[in-house]
Design an enzyme around this catalytic site. Structure first.
Site, PDB file in Angstrom:
ATOM      1  N   PHE A  20      -1.855   0.425 -10.722  1.00 57.12           N
ATOM      2  CA  PHE A  20      -2.285  -0.873 -10.200  1.00 57.12           C
ATOM      3  C   PHE A  20      -3.625  -1.343 -10.766  1.00 57.12           C
ATOM      4  O   PHE A  20      -4.114  -2.397 -10.406  1.00 57.12           O
ATOM      5  CB  PHE A  20      -2.373  -0.853  -8.675  1.00 57.12           C
ATOM      6  N   LYS A  79      -7.580  -3.807   2.286  1.00 51.57           N
ATOM      7  CA  LYS A  79      -6.350  -3.193   2.781  1.00 51.57           C
ATOM      8  C   LYS A  79      -6.003  -3.766   4.145  1.00 51.57           C
ATOM      9  O   LYS A  79      -6.882  -4.079   4.951  1.00 51.57           O
ATOM     10  CB  LYS A  79      -6.490  -1.676   2.853  1.00 51.57           C
ATOM     11  N   LYS A  93       0.870  -1.183   0.000  1.00 56.88           N
ATOM     12  CA  LYS A  93       0.000   0.000   0.000  1.00 56.88           C
ATOM     13  C   LYS A  93       0.904   1.229   0.000  1.00 56.88           C
ATOM     14  O   LYS A  93       1.577   1.513   0.982  1.00 56.88           O
ATOM     15  CB  LYS A  93      -0.915   0.010   1.219  1.00 56.88           C
TER      16      LYS A  93
END
Length: 295
Positions: free
Chosen positions: A135, A211, A63
């Site tokens: 991404f 996440k 991340k």
């Protein structure tokens, strides 16, 4: 209500200090941006990794601590829909295909990056340090696995050093995922993202994108109670607190209504969770956890 003003005046409002007051008047930043003709592009937004998820079905990536940006083949925009004031050469090097990613300087350099990308007049020397780490392929067909392969081909054809694909990898199990998270965080990274390998392209908040990041905790002394507004009118809106290093900041999330009616008294210690620290030592995304009882 629609604002009828020259485009440059609209942009100046968005950049200037008056933006906060205008946003409040229009009912929030999103409505203000819509009023001045700025529309946010539809994007895929992540959920938090919770529960018994089979992590082997996901591609995993770091991340990045950057600024989300979307390229539609002609214009580079922030997540809000505002145009990124990038140098002409930076934009000219991008391919005709749509791309979704992060403008990034490197781990722990979000504040420097923010200053660069939000500057009205871009500086070439600064932008030569910025990379567009992609991404996702907006509107791309097939599974995420197939879109990864296409992104790699698109970036290879572009052949510019400021455009790259975020590295994607697989893990064997939860312990392997945790080990990778520990490695990334120890190196100054923010956390991990998990994207379902066979997912089609989607927008909106979805559990096809997850996440995973750690939360740190610390203590601070309550300095003052700050009044709430709107729904919180008559309640405590936030606590002004001070850490043992003398850093003061507002702690405004994580409270129940009961805690806002009867907040920790001035002088008491509270525990809060947060993601990381700014360069000035201020906790980022701090949230109240509990009052710390001193025995």
């Amino acid at each position: 209500m629609v604002l009828k003003t020259p485009l440059e005046t609209r942009r100046a409002w968005l950049r200037g200090g008056i933006c906060a007051a205008l946003a409040a008047a229009f009912g929030g930043p999103a409505r203000l941006l819509a009023a001045v003709g700025v529309v946010a592009p539809p994007l895929l937004l992540a959920e938090v990794l919770r529960g018994d998820v089979d992590v082997t079905r996901y591609w995993v990536s770091e991340k990045l601590d950057g600024v989300r940006a979307v390229w539609d083949g002609r214009v580079l925009r922030f997540r809000s829909g505002r145009v990124v004031n990038a140098p002409a050469w930076f934009v000219a090097g991008l391919p005709p295909e749509p791309l979704d990613g992060e403008l990034w300087l490197g781990r722990g350099r979000f504040e420097d990056l923010s200053g660069i990308v939000r500057r009205r007049e871009p500086r070439d020397d600064d932008w030569r340090k910025v990379r567009f780490m992609v991404f996702e392929q907006p509107g791309g067909e097939g599974s995420f696995t197939e879109r990864i392969a296409r992104l790699q081909a698109i970036v290879a054809r572009a052949g510019v050093p400021w455009l790259a694909v975020v590295e994607q990898f697989r893990v064997a199990d939860r312990p392997a995922l945790q080990a990778k998270l520990d490695e990334v965080v120890a190196g100054g990274g923010e956390g991990l993202m998990l994207h379902l390998a066979d997912a089609p392209y989607l927008t909106g908040r979805s559990d096809v994108l997850l996440k995973l990041k750690p939360l740190l905790d610390a203590e601070a002394t309550v300095i003052a109670h700050l009044p709430g507004r709107g729904r919180l009118d008559g309640l405590t809106g936030a606590l002004l607190v001070e850490t043992d290093k003398g850093v003061r900041f507002q702690l405004g999330t994580g409270f129940t209504d009961a805690e806002r009616r009867n907040p920790p008294p001035v002088g008491s210690l509270v525990t809060f969770v947060y993601r990381d620290l700014t360069q000035d030592g201020v906790p980022r995304f701090a949230s109240y956890l509990r009052r710390r009882e001193v025995f």
